[in-house]
Write a protein that holds these residues in place. Sequence first.
Motif, mmCIF file in Angstrom:
data_model
loop_
_atom_site.group_PDB
_atom_site.id
_atom_site.type_symbol
_atom_site.label_atom_id
_atom_site.label_comp_id
_atom_site.label_asym_id
_atom_site.label_seq_id
_atom_site.Cartn_x
_atom_site.Cartn_y
_atom_site.Cartn_z
ATOM 1 N N GLY A 189 0.810 -1.205 0.000
ATOM 2 C CA GLY A 189 0.000 0.000 0.000
ATOM 3 C C GLY A 189 0.844 1.257 0.000
ATOM 4 O O GLY A 189 2.051 1.218 0.282
ATOM 5 N N LEU A 190 0.205 2.374 -0.297
ATOM 6 C CA LEU A 190 0.909 3.654 -0.299
ATOM 7 C C LEU A 190 1.249 4.128 1.105
ATOM 8 O O LEU A 190 1.927 5.143 1.277
ATOM 9 C CB LEU A 190 0.068 4.716 -1.019
ATOM 10 N N PHE A 247 -4.951 -1.284 -5.304
ATOM 11 C CA PHE A 247 -5.248 0.047 -4.797
ATOM 12 C C PHE A 247 -5.421 1.025 -5.950
ATOM 13 O O PHE A 247 -4.748 0.929 -6.981
ATOM 14 C CB PHE A 247 -4.110 0.546 -3.899
ATOM 15 N N ASN A 251 -5.065 5.346 -2.938
ATOM 16 C CA ASN A 251 -4.861 4.317 -1.910
ATOM 17 C C ASN A 251 -6.158 3.708 -1.400
ATOM 18 O O ASN A 251 -6.224 3.201 -0.282
ATOM 19 C CB ASN A 251 -4.048 4.848 -0.717
#
Length: 391
Positions: A189-190, A247, A251
């Motif tokens: 994920g970011l 995502f 996000n």
Amino acid sequence: MTSRRGFLISAAALAVAGQTACVPNAGTGSQAASSSGQISSTTTQSSAPSATFAAPLVPQAPRVALEGLNSPWQIAFLPDDSGETGNRSALITSRDTGVVYRADVPLEASEAASLSDFAQVPDVYHGGEGGLLGLALAPGFYDSPRAYVYRSAQSGNQLLTTTDFKDFEVLVGDIPRGRIHNGGRLAWGLDDSVYVGTGDAGQAENAQNPKSWGGKILRVAIDPNTGKPQPVEIYSSGHRNAQGIAFTASNQMWATELGPDRNDELQRIVKGGNYGWPAVTGYDTTTLDGVTTRPAQHVWESTADASPSGLAIFQNTAFVASLRGQRLWIVSLPQGSSDAEELAPGPLPQLDPQEFQGSRLRDVAVTPDGQQLWIITDEGESSKLLVCDLG
């Protein structure tokens, strides 16, 4: 479930680059799977605000870049250095052998791609759907080579980390393992976290058991300075077998879920969400421990149409690799939505171009430069890597 009114999509709004949508018909939440390459959708009833959609990004016809992969499972792209090497490159896990392949595909389509054995993950237990499954690379892999691997072991499924693909550290153990429903998808994920999709291992009660890692999406936050993991967090629960996680650019997490004998799902994942398995599937919701479960955002009512596995998202288009359905579903996601905004469940606009039909598809991924879509088939020792240009 209450009938809902949701997505009204005009053909004019979706007529971009020659792709013109069909205006959805009124319905009760069911959808007809299309094999004609046309957007198919129906509407449902809801008090939630209407969503807007752009035309889906439709890739060009695929070409076979590599053949002879053995049970490939997940694609993890290496950092883009195509300007120096002339190749787009990725690592690909092999479920049944425990091998991590390296695939190098030249920018020039006329040049031959190459496949080599990059690493061998030890102590992989292959049985049924288990084996060497997920793989995620931390950003800046060449400068700080940290990777995350999901394997089946004798004691259960495990999330591992490594910096050299020789020594492996167990970050999460005791994830339930079975012949079926081992989950295994990893995504970065970011927020500097690894997200882990797990299955219920054939024991449906795991999905609602807060003491079990099974039937969940787990989050492991990683300190970007030290690489050290934070305590494991159950990010969402009530999953049967989450095999795709991706995502949006903002996000926002989406996931694919294999249904039992019906209702394969595309879900918008929110922190703390309970997605209902095994009490409900599809668009239905119920109350468990005083909390209302979350419905799927999009449903394929027949598992013959999908049985979704890998998931990729690019420019608000979701690409869903389908196993039993033997096709690539291309789904338009709502524009401008946030996790705080409730969206009405109901079929999203979708395409299944004929050029992508005919093979079981295990994973799909967008290259770091956004120029290509890579797809791996699920054909045992004769599996392939397909490559297609975007735009």
